[in-house]
Design an enzyme around this catalytic site. Sequence first.
Site, short mmCIF file in Angstrom:
data_model
loop_
_atom_site.label_atom_id
_atom_site.label_comp_id
_atom_site.label_asym_id
_atom_site.label_seq_id
_atom_site.Cartn_x
_atom_site.Cartn_y
_atom_site.Cartn_z
N HIS A 197 21.82 54.90 6.40
CA HIS A 197 22.54 53.81 5.73
C HIS A 197 21.60 52.62 5.61
O HIS A 197 20.95 52.25 6.59
CB HIS A 197 23.79 53.42 6.52
CG HIS A 197 24.76 52.61 5.71
ND1 HIS A 197 24.53 51.31 5.36
CD2 HIS A 197 25.95 52.94 5.17
CE1 HIS A 197 25.54 50.87 4.64
NE2 HIS A 197 26.42 51.84 4.51
N ARG B 216 24.81 62.05 0.12
CA ARG B 216 26.27 61.95 0.00
C ARG B 216 26.68 60.69 -0.76
O ARG B 216 26.17 59.60 -0.50
CB ARG B 216 26.89 61.91 1.40
CG ARG B 216 28.39 61.81 1.42
CD ARG B 216 28.87 61.71 2.85
NE ARG B 216 28.29 60.55 3.49
CZ ARG B 216 28.92 59.40 3.65
NH1 ARG B 216 30.16 59.24 3.23
NH2 ARG B 216 28.32 58.40 4.25
N GLU C 211 31.72 51.29 -4.78
CA GLU C 211 30.55 51.46 -3.92
C GLU C 211 29.42 52.08 -4.74
O GLU C 211 29.65 52.56 -5.86
CB GLU C 211 30.89 52.34 -2.71
CG GLU C 211 31.78 51.61 -1.71
CD GLU C 211 31.99 52.37 -0.41
OE1 GLU C 211 31.76 53.59 -0.38
OE2 GLU C 211 32.39 51.73 0.57
N HIS D 134 23.16 57.75 9.53
CA HIS D 134 24.57 57.46 9.26
C HIS D 134 25.38 58.74 9.07
O HIS D 134 26.51 58.83 9.53
CB HIS D 134 24.62 56.60 8.00
CG HIS D 134 25.98 56.15 7.60
ND1 HIS D 134 26.79 55.39 8.42
CD2 HIS D 134 26.69 56.33 6.44
CE1 HIS D 134 27.92 55.11 7.78
NE2 HIS D 134 27.90 55.69 6.59
N ARG E 264 21.94 55.21 -2.36
CA ARG E 264 21.76 54.79 -0.97
C ARG E 264 20.36 55.11 -0.42
O ARG E 264 19.79 54.30 0.30
CB ARG E 264 22.83 55.51 -0.14
CG ARG E 264 23.11 54.88 1.16
CD ARG E 264 24.31 55.53 1.81
NE ARG E 264 25.53 54.81 1.51
CZ ARG E 264 26.70 55.07 2.09
NH1 ARG E 264 26.80 56.03 2.97
NH2 ARG E 264 27.76 54.37 1.78
C1 SIN Z 1 29.97 51.97 4.01
O1 SIN Z 1 31.06 51.42 4.07
O2 SIN Z 1 28.96 51.41 3.64
C2 SIN Z 1 29.87 53.40 4.43
C3 SIN Z 1 30.75 54.23 3.62
C4 SIN Z 1 30.30 55.65 3.70
O3 SIN Z 1 29.29 55.92 4.34
O4 SIN Z 1 30.93 56.49 3.10
#
Ligand code: SIN
Length: 516
Positions: free
Chosen positions: A230, A370, A114, A335, A276
Amino acid sequence: MKNTQHNVLIIGAGLAGLYAALSLAPRNVTVLSPKPLGYGASSAWAQGGVAAAMDEHDTPEAHATDTVNAGDGIVDADIAAFVTSAAKEHVLELAEVGTPFDRTKDGGFIMSKEAAHSYARVVRVKGDQAGAEIMKALIQEVAETPSITVLEGATALELLVENNMMQGVVVSEDNTTPYVIQAKAYLLAAGGAGSLYLKTTNPPSVRGLAVGMAARAGAVIADAEFVQFHPTAMDVGIDPNPLATEALRGEGATLINKHGERYMLDVHPDAELAPRDIVARENFRQHQLGNVPMLDTRDAVGADIKDEFISVYRYCQQSGIDPITETIPIVPAAHYHMGGVATNKQGMSSIMGLWVSGEASSTGLHGANRLASNGLLEALVYAATAADGMIKSIKTDNGCAYTADLKVPDIGFKYVDEDAVMELRAIMSSKVGVMRDGNGLAQALRELKILDEQNNGASTNFDNMLAAATLITAAAYNRKESRGGHFRTDYPEKDDKFKHRTEITYAQAIALRDSV
Ligand code: SIN
């Protein structure tokens, strides 16, 4: 009315609450769950997984470094080292209680990558089902653990504190006359604040109640200004906005607009996998310009989306979108709240006898932004840490005292006026959202005051929401710079003067509110 005495009281039944209850077994624990177990908790909606250095080539140190870098200068490095080094043990514990993590043929964990992680280190379940499956496994385990009593339909309204020591919690079951539960130790694990915003990926009940309630009782709140938006919530007319997990971008899905431009290429070298907050701001800008930002999974994921991202595919179907042949409209949505009740390394708040874990807390792990999939991880590590702290406290000093003549205060427990909640959400979205400025924040504080006067204590639940909103807004007003998830158009740069975490009390936030 019955006033009852328990051993340990856990407020909240998401991942942090249930994991703490299990960590405390065989000691008696009572868990307040406003909804039937498994409903209403953000944890069950988490599509990402748990970040942990499971691979032999990865290390907790590298994970800690990524956490510190993502947090944009204000992560507590000791906490990052502590949490990341405990990660593997808790993932193995979840597997032990039956979480069906995605596995390789030889039994290893399949790891996903990620944004802002230097390594593929997120353990998942069936692509995007991690939260739901972890919760299912924990709920099963809780059902088989006789030391845990779950009070379904029970909501905490107010913390009773005297001389900075917990005395009890005012609880209402299904909105009936409140009563007081007293315990020897208390854990607040009642979630974040996403649904204070109109666009959110959180369940509707996640409205800052925990932070607001603790602050109103005198707890110090840390880093309240930092809300993570998000970048890719689905913009398909559903409230809350379904999440299109970042893992899709990890698989190569791109962001395009109605002109077919892949705009992130011009914004950051990591394009769609930039931090993010950067992706969220650009998506917001594209949205404001009417450019209709969209997630394009067609080439990178194709028909595999059906089986590998079950939730996303289901929401697309519900919205009449076929992601195999069509793009998915997206919008940034609230989020995760990096801020929360300030805790020490043991997970205890500034109020004696009150531990906090999960999104309601601010441990120092997340800083201004985060790192993906560190949320569930922090909830696990700090639920277990708080459980240890509560056990020690009860053993060594017998914990909080039971006060025989404790009275239920005269508080408003009537249902929240949902029109007022919508007004509150509109204020937060328009003035305390992805882009902020001093004038808008001051105006938001004035409007929050009017809502407070209109409520006039009638609904304590709404008082708690308003308190959380006021703390976020006041802290955002005070931070005259841009860092991580907090972006001020009037102070668009970072300023070293503010390179630190912040603390604020409810009294300070109200004083600011009343002075602007
Ligand atoms: C996501 O799956 O995009 C969110 C994961 C997260 O916010 O930790």
